[in-house]
Scaffold this active site. Structure first.
Site, PDB file in Angstrom:
ATOM      1  CB  SER A 279      16.949  -2.058   7.426  1.00 22.53           C
ATOM      2  OG  SER A 279      17.780  -0.702   7.548  1.00 22.53           O
TER       3      SER A 279
ATOM      4  N   GLY B  76       5.357   2.862  -0.245  1.00 21.80           N
ATOM      5  CA  GLY B  76       6.699   2.493  -0.193  1.00 21.80           C
ATOM      6  C   GLY B  76       7.193   1.582  -1.107  1.00 21.80           C
ATOM      7  CG  PHE B  77      11.052   0.036  -0.148  1.00 24.80           C
ATOM      8  CD1 PHE B  77      11.367   0.875  -0.956  1.00 24.80           C
ATOM      9  CD2 PHE B  77      11.618  -0.497   1.257  1.00 24.80           C
ATOM     10  CE1 PHE B  77      12.424   2.009  -0.212  1.00 24.80           C
ATOM     11  CE2 PHE B  77      12.896   0.265   1.544  1.00 24.80           C
ATOM     12  CZ  PHE B  77      13.292   1.368   0.791  1.00 24.80           C
TER      13      PHE B  77
ATOM     14  CG  ASP C  73      -1.869  -6.513  11.038  1.00 22.94           C
ATOM     15  OD1 ASP C  73      -0.557  -6.600  10.957  1.00 22.94           O
ATOM     16  OD2 ASP C  73      -2.238  -5.806  12.085  1.00 22.94           O
TER      17      ASP C  73
ATOM     18  CE  LYS D 248      13.218  -3.692   8.806  1.00 19.62           C
ATOM     19  NZ  LYS D 248      12.611  -4.533   7.722  1.00 19.62           N
TER      20      LYS D 248
ATOM     21  CE1 TYR E 128      12.940  -0.776  10.623  1.00 18.15           C
ATOM     22  CE2 TYR E 128      15.277   0.321  10.714  1.00 18.15           C
ATOM     23  CZ  TYR E 128      13.992  -0.329  10.127  1.00 18.15           C
ATOM     24  OH  TYR E 128      14.097  -0.474   8.746  1.00 18.15           O
TER      25      TYR E 128
ATOM     26  N   GLY F 205      19.575   1.316   2.807  1.00 21.90           N
ATOM     27  CA  GLY F 205      20.067   2.532   3.478  1.00 21.90           C
ATOM     28  C   GLY F 205      19.005   3.335   3.616  1.00 21.90           C
TER      29      GLY F 205
ATOM     30  CB  THR G 263      -0.947   0.129   1.179  1.00 19.85           C
ATOM     31  OG1 THR G 263      -0.100   0.073   2.486  1.00 19.85           O
ATOM     32  CG2 THR G 263      -1.977  -1.000   1.183  1.00 19.85           C
TER      33      THR G 263
END
Length: 251
Positions: free
Chosen positions: A137, A13-14, A57, A154, A150, A181, A11
Site C-alpha cells: 500500500s 476487492g482486488f 484463514d 504494509k 496498518y 493508494g 472473495t
C-alpha cells in the site's frame, strides 16, 4: 499448458477482480478465502473457466499449509502467487486504538502473508520459475493520521518483498510489491466495521482506483517477459497526491 495462479483473499476487492481477470484469460486459478459461500459464487460466475477454491484463514498457520498440501496434482505447480489477503481496522490515534485490531492486522497482513509465501515458495524454487505479487500500500511509504499499525504492516510487506527478491537471486522467481493508494473496494467497510455510511463518505466526490485497475496492473506485469522484474509499483488515482508535512502551531 495454462499457468496456475494462487490468489489469497479472492472473495472480494482486488483478489476477486484478479481471479476473474486471470480466469477469463485462460489461466488455471486457485481462489482462496475465508468465506466458502463467496468462493462458490465466484466459481459459479466463471462456469467456463478453470478454477478451484480453497477455504482457509491465512492467519492460521496449519490451515495454510494443509490447504496448499491438499491441492490436486494438476494444480500443484503454482506459477504465480498473489498475496492479496489483508485488512485495515480503525482510524483512531495510536493511544486510542484497539489492541485487538492491531493484532488482527499483524496476524493477517504480516503473518498470513508469510505463511502463504513459505508454503508456496519451495514449489517455485524447485521449478526455478515463478512470480510472487505482494499487495502492499502507499500507506507503507507515506504516513497518515490513524494509519499507525496498518501502515506499519504494509511497510513490512514492502521491505519483505525487497529482501525476498534479494534472497531469490538465481532462482528465476520474480517478486513485485503492488502499492495501491486510494481505492474503492470493501476496504473501508471492513475498516469501519460495517458502517457503510461512514465508509461511503470516504469516497464522496472522488474518482478512486477500482479493483479492476489493480487486477489489470497485476495481470499486465505477469504477462511481461520472464527476464523483466518490476520491484515495486506505487499506484494512485489522480485525485490523490502527497499531503506534505504537518506543522503544529503554538496557541
Amino acid at each position: 499448458m495454462a499457468k496456475i495462479v494462487f490468489i489469497t483473499g479472492a472473495t472480494s476487492g482486488f483478489g476477486e477482480a484478479t481471479a476473474i481477470k486471470f480466469a477469463k484469460a485462460g489461466y488455471k486459478v486457485i481462489a482462496t478465502g475465508r468465506r466458502q459461500e463467496r468462493l462458490d459464487a465466484l466459481k459459479a460466475q466463471l462456469p467456463k473457466c478453470d478454477i478451484v477454491t480453497l477455504c482457509f484463514d491465512v492467519s492460521k498457520k496449519e490451515e495454510v499449509f494443509n490447504a496448499v498440501a491438499s491441492l490436486p496434482e494438476a494444480y500443484q505447480a503454482i506459477d504465480i502467487l498473489v498475496n492479496n489477503a489483508g485488512l485495515a481496522l480503525g482510524l483512531e490515534h495510536a493511544n486510542e486504538a484497539s489492541l485487538d485490531d492491531w493484532e488482527r492486522m499483524i496476524d493477517t497482513n504480516i503473518k498470513g502473508l508469510l505463511y502463504v509465501t513459505k508454503a508456496v515458495l519451495p514449489i517455485m524454487v524447485k521449478r526455478k520459475t515463478g512470480y510472487i505479487f505482494n499487495l502492499g500500500s502507499t500507506a507503507g511509504s507515506w504516513p497518515y493520521e490513524g494509519g499507525n499499525v496498518y501502515g506499519a504492516t504494509k511497510a513490512f510487506v514492502k521491505q519483505f518483498s525487497l529482501n525476498l527478491r534479494t534472497d531469490l537471486k538465481g532462482t528465476h522467481v520474480r517478486v513485485t510489491n503492488i502499492e495501491p493508494g486510494f481505492s474503492l473496494t470493501e476496504f473501508s467497510d471492513v475498516r469501519f466495521k460495517g458502517d457503510t455510511q461512514k465508509a461511503a463518505s470516504v469516497y464522496k466526490d472522488t474518482t478512486p482506483l477500482s479493483k479492476e485497475d489493480i487486477a489489470n496492473t497485476i495481470f499486465s506485469l505477469a504477462e511481461l517477459p520472464e527476464h523483466v522484474n518490476v520491484n515495486r509499483i506505487e499506484i494512485m488515482p489522480t485525485v490523490q497526491s502527497y499531503a506534505g508535512l504537518s506543522v503544529e502551531r503554538n496557541n
